[in-house]
Each structure stands twice: as structure tokens, then as C-alpha cells.
Design a protein around this motif. Structure first.
Motif, short mmCIF file in Angstrom:
data_model
loop_
_atom_site.label_atom_id
_atom_site.label_comp_id
_atom_site.label_asym_id
_atom_site.label_seq_id
_atom_site.Cartn_x
_atom_site.Cartn_y
_atom_site.Cartn_z
N GLY A 1 19.80 64.24 12.06
CA GLY A 1 19.25 62.94 12.44
C GLY A 1 20.25 62.04 13.13
N MET A 2 21.25 62.62 13.73
CA MET A 2 22.28 61.83 14.40
C MET A 2 22.20 62.01 15.91
N THR A 3 23.03 61.29 16.63
CA THR A 3 22.99 61.25 18.08
C THR A 3 24.16 62.02 18.68
N PRO A 4 23.88 63.16 19.35
CA PRO A 4 24.98 63.93 19.95
C PRO A 4 25.52 63.26 21.21
N HIS A 5 26.83 63.16 21.27
CA HIS A 5 27.51 62.62 22.45
C HIS A 5 28.52 63.65 22.95
N LEU A 6 28.63 63.76 24.26
CA LEU A 6 29.62 64.64 24.87
C LEU A 6 30.74 63.79 25.45
N LEU A 7 31.98 64.22 25.26
CA LEU A 7 33.12 63.65 25.96
C LEU A 7 33.43 64.60 27.10
N VAL A 8 33.41 64.08 28.33
CA VAL A 8 33.51 64.90 29.53
C VAL A 8 34.71 64.48 30.37
N ASP A 9 35.43 65.45 30.90
CA ASP A 9 36.49 65.21 31.88
C ASP A 9 35.81 65.06 33.23
N ALA A 10 35.62 63.84 33.67
CA ALA A 10 34.89 63.56 34.90
C ALA A 10 35.68 63.89 36.16
N THR A 11 36.95 64.26 36.01
CA THR A 11 37.77 64.59 37.18
C THR A 11 37.62 66.05 37.60
N GLN A 12 36.98 66.86 36.78
CA GLN A 12 36.84 68.28 37.11
C GLN A 12 35.80 68.48 38.21
N ALA A 13 36.00 69.52 39.00
CA ALA A 13 35.08 69.85 40.08
C ALA A 13 33.71 70.18 39.50
N GLY A 14 32.67 69.70 40.17
CA GLY A 14 31.31 70.00 39.78
C GLY A 14 30.67 68.99 38.86
N VAL A 15 31.45 68.05 38.31
CA VAL A 15 30.89 67.03 37.43
C VAL A 15 30.13 66.01 38.27
N GLN A 16 28.87 65.81 37.94
CA GLN A 16 28.04 64.85 38.66
C GLN A 16 27.52 63.82 37.66
N VAL A 17 28.18 62.68 37.63
CA VAL A 17 27.79 61.55 36.79
C VAL A 17 27.98 60.29 37.63
N PRO A 18 27.29 59.20 37.28
CA PRO A 18 27.51 57.96 38.04
C PRO A 18 28.96 57.49 37.91
N ALA A 19 29.54 57.13 39.02
CA ALA A 19 30.94 56.67 39.02
C ALA A 19 31.12 55.46 38.11
N SER A 20 30.10 54.64 37.98
CA SER A 20 30.20 53.45 37.14
C SER A 20 30.35 53.79 35.66
N ALA A 21 29.98 55.00 35.26
CA ALA A 21 30.07 55.40 33.85
C ALA A 21 31.44 55.97 33.50
N VAL A 22 32.26 56.27 34.51
CA VAL A 22 33.56 56.91 34.29
C VAL A 22 34.61 55.86 33.98
N LYS A 23 35.36 56.10 32.91
CA LYS A 23 36.47 55.22 32.52
C LYS A 23 37.69 56.09 32.27
N GLU A 24 38.75 55.84 33.01
CA GLU A 24 40.01 56.58 32.87
C GLU A 24 39.80 58.09 33.01
N GLY A 25 38.91 58.47 33.93
CA GLY A 25 38.68 59.88 34.21
C GLY A 25 37.78 60.60 33.22
N LYS A 26 37.25 59.88 32.25
CA LYS A 26 36.39 60.48 31.23
C LYS A 26 35.06 59.72 31.17
N VAL A 27 34.06 60.40 30.64
CA VAL A 27 32.76 59.75 30.45
C VAL A 27 32.16 60.28 29.15
N VAL A 28 31.50 59.41 28.42
CA VAL A 28 30.80 59.79 27.19
C VAL A 28 29.32 59.77 27.52
N LEU A 29 28.64 60.89 27.22
CA LEU A 29 27.23 61.03 27.54
C LEU A 29 26.42 61.22 26.27
#
Length: 146
Positions: A27-55
Motif C-alpha cells: 500500500g505504499m508509493t514506489p519511487h525511482l531515483l534516476v540518473d538523468a544524465t545517462q543516454a536515453g533518459v527522457q524526462v522533463p528537464a524541469s524535473a531534473v535536479k543535480e543530474g537526478k530525478v525522482v519519479l
């Protein structure tokens, strides 16, 4: 690795799928910590902080969540705007429950074989820097992002 030993596929997507299920079953909420600097990562730039994004990948937060052996993909809203997200499995650093922080930093698979790779990534005896001292393993670095 010799020619008789079969090379196994990455264990990371299997761990990721299992942990998503475990977190959701509790019953909890899964979150991913992603290295947004890696090739192929497609996330909004506004969501990226210090090269990482939590989804947030909870069923109520995303549409068409797909975790295959190569990538995590879904559509989600960022600032009220729908955005298709694509994250290669290699870019996923960790998965955790938002409410408790429990989860796992995904272990590195090491060298991923490419199309021109013969599968033998061990250095030869004349390799530079070969002093029979293995490099210390890199420890994952996580911090709470709120």
C-alpha cells in the motif's frame, strides 16, 4: 569467463519489477531515483535536479507503466502537462517507498556487452595497471530528495 559459461541477462529489471510489486502490495508509493544524465533518459528537464530525478511510478500517478528488460516507460503529468517518460534500466539508481524510504539501490551489472563485444572483459596479463589488486567496489550513494 570462458566460452562454455553462458552469459546471463541483467538481473536489474527483475529486481526492479519485484520491488515495485512489493512496495505496491504494502500500500505504499514506489519511487525511482534516476540518473538523468545517462543516454536515453527522457524526462522533463524541469524535473531534473543535480543530474537526478525522482519519479513516482504508482499506478494512480502514471499511465501505461511498462518495465521490460531494457527500459521503464510510462506517461505522467508534470506541472499539469502529460509527458512520455523513458528510462533505460541502467539509469535507474534505486527504488524505494516514499512513505518509509525502504527499498534498494540497484546493484551495478558492470560491463554490458555491445554488438562488437566478444564477451571477455577481463584484462590480459600485460594490461596496464594490472597489479593483482582489485579495485574496491563502489558503494551506492543515496540521499533523501523531498
Amino acid at each position: 569467463m570462458n566460452d562454455e559459461t553462458p552469459r546471463m541477462t541483467s538481473h536489474r529489471p527483475y529486481l526492479l519489477r519485484a520491488l515495485v510489486e512489493w512496495i505496491a502490495d504494502n500500500g505504499m508509493t514506489p519511487h525511482l531515483l534516476v540518473d538523468a544524465t545517462q543516454a536515453g533518459v527522457q524526462v522533463p528537464a524541469s524535473a531534473v535536479k543535480e543530474g537526478k530525478v525522482v519519479l513516482n511510478i504508482a499506478e494512480r500517478a502514471v499511465v501505461q507503466l511498462n518495465i521490460d528488460n531494457h527500459a521503464v516507460s510510462f506517461t505522467a503529468r508534470f506541472g499539469g502537462v502529460s509527458f512520455p517518460v523513458m528510462v533505460p534500466i541502467s539509469a535507474v539508481l534505486a527504488i524505494y517507498a516514499r512513505e518509509t524510504g525502504q527499498g534498494m539501490a540497484l546493484p551495478d551489472d558492470g560491463h554490458a556487452p555491445g554488438p562488437d563485444d566478444d564477451g571477455d572483459d577481463t584484462p590480459g596479463p600485460d594490461s596496464p595497471g594490472d597489479d593483482d589488486t582489485p579495485a574496491p567496489p563502489k558503494r551506492p550513494h543515496l540521499r533523501v530528495v523531498k
